[in-house]
Design an enzyme around this catalytic site. Sequence first.
Site, PDB file in Angstrom:
ATOM      1  N   GLU A  96       0.964  -1.008   0.102  1.00 36.61           N
ATOM      2  CA  GLU A  96       0.072  -0.037  -0.100  1.00 36.61           C
ATOM      3  C   GLU A  96       0.912   1.182   0.073  1.00 36.61           C
ATOM      4  O   GLU A  96       1.551   1.632   1.055  1.00 36.61           O
ATOM      5  CB  GLU A  96      -0.852   0.006   1.362  1.00 36.61           C
ATOM      6  CG  GLU A  96      -1.846   1.140   1.513  1.00 36.61           C
ATOM      7  CD  GLU A  96      -2.600   1.636  -0.003  1.00 36.61           C
ATOM      8  OE1 GLU A  96      -3.528   0.611  -0.364  1.00 36.61           O
ATOM      9  OE2 GLU A  96      -2.206   2.695  -0.635  1.00 36.61           O
ATOM     10  N   ASP A 123       4.848   0.994  -4.857  1.00 31.78           N
ATOM     11  CA  ASP A 123       4.278   0.445  -6.120  1.00 31.78           C
ATOM     12  C   ASP A 123       4.337  -1.298  -6.044  1.00 31.78           C
ATOM     13  O   ASP A 123       5.527  -1.761  -6.031  1.00 31.78           O
ATOM     14  CB  ASP A 123       4.758   0.870  -7.289  1.00 31.78           C
ATOM     15  CG  ASP A 123       4.264   0.550  -8.774  1.00 31.78           C
ATOM     16  OD1 ASP A 123       3.431  -0.531  -8.530  1.00 31.78           O
ATOM     17  OD2 ASP A 123       4.614   1.171  -9.470  1.00 31.78           O
ATOM     18  N   ASP A 145      -8.123   1.034  -8.179  1.00 31.62           N
ATOM     19  CA  ASP A 145      -8.310   2.049  -8.651  1.00 31.62           C
ATOM     20  C   ASP A 145      -8.981   2.184  -9.984  1.00 31.62           C
ATOM     21  O   ASP A 145      -8.234   1.632 -10.909  1.00 31.62           O
ATOM     22  CB  ASP A 145      -7.250   3.178  -8.778  1.00 31.62           C
ATOM     23  CG  ASP A 145      -6.865   3.764  -7.329  1.00 31.62           C
ATOM     24  OD1 ASP A 145      -7.611   3.688  -6.409  1.00 31.62           O
ATOM     25  OD2 ASP A 145      -5.658   3.784  -6.950  1.00 31.62           O
ATOM     26  N   ASP A 181     -16.353  -2.941  -8.289  1.00 33.95           N
ATOM     27  CA  ASP A 181     -17.868  -2.638  -8.198  1.00 33.95           C
ATOM     28  C   ASP A 181     -18.235  -1.853  -9.695  1.00 33.95           C
ATOM     29  O   ASP A 181     -19.211  -1.345 -10.009  1.00 33.95           O
ATOM     30  CB  ASP A 181     -18.145  -1.646  -7.136  1.00 33.95           C
ATOM     31  CG  ASP A 181     -17.307  -0.476  -7.250  1.00 33.95           C
ATOM     32  OD1 ASP A 181     -16.040  -0.729  -7.126  1.00 33.95           O
ATOM     33  OD2 ASP A 181     -17.948   0.655  -6.940  1.00 33.95           O
ATOM     34  N   THR A 219     -14.650  -4.770   2.537  1.00 37.17           N
ATOM     35  CA  THR A 219     -13.491  -3.721   2.504  1.00 37.17           C
ATOM     36  C   THR A 219     -14.061  -2.191   2.728  1.00 37.17           C
ATOM     37  O   THR A 219     -15.317  -2.239   2.402  1.00 37.17           O
ATOM     38  CB  THR A 219     -12.365  -3.693   1.285  1.00 37.17           C
ATOM     39  OG1 THR A 219     -13.325  -3.255   0.174  1.00 37.17           O
ATOM     40  CG2 THR A 219     -12.111  -5.171   0.958  1.00 37.17           C
ATOM     41  N   ARG A 220     -13.396  -1.423   2.814  1.00 33.23           N
ATOM     42  CA  ARG A 220     -14.144  -0.035   2.886  1.00 33.23           C
ATOM     43  C   ARG A 220     -14.631   0.392   1.674  1.00 33.23           C
ATOM     44  O   ARG A 220     -15.687   0.943   1.635  1.00 33.23           O
ATOM     45  CB  ARG A 220     -12.780   1.149   3.328  1.00 33.23           C
ATOM     46  CG  ARG A 220     -13.356   2.316   3.906  1.00 33.23           C
ATOM     47  CD  ARG A 220     -12.413   2.983   5.085  1.00 33.23           C
ATOM     48  NE  ARG A 220     -10.997   2.818   4.623  1.00 33.23           N
ATOM     49  CZ  ARG A 220     -10.198   3.730   4.105  1.00 33.23           C
ATOM     50  NH1 ARG A 220     -10.654   4.950   3.820  1.00 33.23           N
ATOM     51  NH2 ARG A 220      -8.884   3.419   3.695  1.00 33.23           N
TER      52      ARG A 220
HETATM   53  C1  SAM Z   1      -9.706   2.138  -4.520  1.00 36.73           C
HETATM   54  S1  SAM Z   1      -8.532   1.735  -3.443  1.00 36.73           S
HETATM   55  C2  SAM Z   1      -9.142   0.321  -2.579  1.00 36.73           C
HETATM   56  C3  SAM Z   1      -8.534  -0.118  -1.280  1.00 36.73           C
HETATM   57  C4  SAM Z   1      -8.940  -1.511  -0.591  1.00 36.73           C
HETATM   58  N1  SAM Z   1      -8.392  -2.642  -1.345  1.00 36.73           N
HETATM   59  C5  SAM Z   1     -10.520  -1.504  -0.505  1.00 36.73           C
HETATM   60  O1  SAM Z   1     -11.074  -2.264  -0.873  1.00 36.73           O
HETATM   61  O2  SAM Z   1     -10.791  -0.863   0.640  1.00 36.73           O
HETATM   62  C6  SAM Z   1      -7.065   1.250  -4.334  1.00 36.73           C
HETATM   63  C7  SAM Z   1      -5.941   1.244  -3.655  1.00 36.73           C
HETATM   64  O3  SAM Z   1      -4.962   0.834  -4.430  1.00 36.73           O
HETATM   65  C8  SAM Z   1      -3.686   1.620  -3.862  1.00 36.73           C
HETATM   66  N2  SAM Z   1      -2.822   1.354  -5.130  1.00 36.73           N
HETATM   67  C9  SAM Z   1      -2.763   2.201  -6.250  1.00 36.73           C
HETATM   68  N3  SAM Z   1      -1.926   1.881  -7.338  1.00 36.73           N
HETATM   69  C10 SAM Z   1      -1.038   0.734  -6.697  1.00 36.73           C
HETATM   70  C11 SAM Z   1       0.225   0.331  -6.910  1.00 36.73           C
HETATM   71  N4  SAM Z   1       0.717   0.373  -8.396  1.00 36.73           N
HETATM   72  N5  SAM Z   1       0.542  -0.520  -5.966  1.00 36.73           N
HETATM   73  C12 SAM Z   1       0.088  -0.914  -5.047  1.00 36.73           C
HETATM   74  N6  SAM Z   1      -1.114  -0.267  -4.450  1.00 36.73           N
HETATM   75  C13 SAM Z   1      -1.964   0.725  -5.360  1.00 36.73           C
HETATM   76  C14 SAM Z   1      -4.016   2.870  -3.474  1.00 36.73           C
HETATM   77  O4  SAM Z   1      -3.281   3.515  -2.625  1.00 36.73           O
HETATM   78  C15 SAM Z   1      -5.396   2.629  -2.899  1.00 36.73           C
HETATM   79  O5  SAM Z   1      -5.343   2.461  -1.423  1.00 36.73           O
END
Ligand code: SAM
Length: 241
Positions: A96, A123, A145, A181, A219-220
Site C-alpha cells: 500500500e 508500487d 483504482d 464494483d 472492505t472500505r
Molecule cells: C480504491 S482503493 C481500494 C483499497 C482497498 N483494497 C479496499 O477495497 O478498500 C485502491 C488502493 O490501491 C492502492 N494502489 C494504487 N496503485 C497501486 C500500486 N501500483 N501498487 C499498490 N497499491 C496501489 C491505492 O493507494 C489505494 O489504497
Amino acid sequence: MPKVDMGTTNPPRLTRTTEAFYGRRSGNTLKTQQVAVLSGLLPALKLDLKNPPPDRLAALWPEPVSEIRLEIGFGGGEHLLHQARQAPGIGFIGVEPFINSMAKMLAVLETDGLGNIRVHDDDATQVLDWLPDACLDRIDLLYPDPWHKKKHWKRRFVSQVNLDRFARVLKPGGWFCFASDIESYVNWTLLHAAAHPSFEWTAKAAADWREPWSQWPGTRYEAKAVREGRTPCYLEFERLG
Ligand SMILES: C[S@@+](CC[C@H](N)C(=O)[O-])C[C@H]1O[C@@H](n2cnc3c(N)ncnc32)[C@H](O)[C@@H]1O
C-alpha cells in the site's frame, strides 16, 4: 455483458521509479501513534527490495508458513488483517503506497500482535519483480483504482504486462482474485485474463462472481460501493500449470 475497448496497450514506462502507481501518497496529517508505527514498525516489516529475496521465501516470517499470499493496494487493511488473523500459518505480503492507510493497518497489526504480515509501501510492481518464480499461492487485487476515463484505462493495474508478472510469481494452481464494483473494469479484467494463456476464469455459475470468497470481511471501498448502489463482482482466475 457490454463490450469494452481495451484501449492502447502502451509498453511500461521504464523511466518512472513507480510504474503502476498514480494515486496520492499521503493525506491528512498523521496522528502521533501513526508516526510512531511508521518509524518503528514499518522499517522492521518492510521487505528489503535492495537485496535478493531469501532462498526460502518463507524465511521472511518468524514462524513457519504453509502458504504465501500477496494483497495489492490493501487500503484500510480490513481484508489483509482479517485474513492474517484467520490464518496464522499463512504468510501475507501487503502492499500500500498511501502512507495514511499503511499507518492505519500497522497500528491494528501492532495492537493485535500479528506476526504473519510483511509489507511494502510503494508500487506493487516493485514487489512482483523482486519475488522469485512460482512462489505465491494467491494474489488479491480488491477494488483497484478504477480510472473511469477511457484515456486513463492504461493506468489500470490489470494489464497484459502485470498479468505476465502475476503468471511468473504464482504457483501453478495458484489464484488471482479480483473484486470491483465498476462494470467496465470487471469486463476489462475478464478480457485481459481471457487473452492471457496462463489464466483461466473458473466461474461455473452466477453465484461464483456474485458472492464473495469464504470468510469475506468486506472492505472500505466495497461498503462505499454498496452504499452508493453499485454491485460488487468477484472474479477468480486459476494460474494454469
Ligand atoms: C480504491 S482503493 C481500494 C483499497 C482497498 N483494497 C479496499 O477495497 O478498500 C485502491 C488502493 O490501491 C492502492 N494502489 C494504487 N496503485 C497501486 C500500486 N501500483 N501498487 C499498490 N497499491 C496501489 C491505492 O493507494 C489505494 O489504497
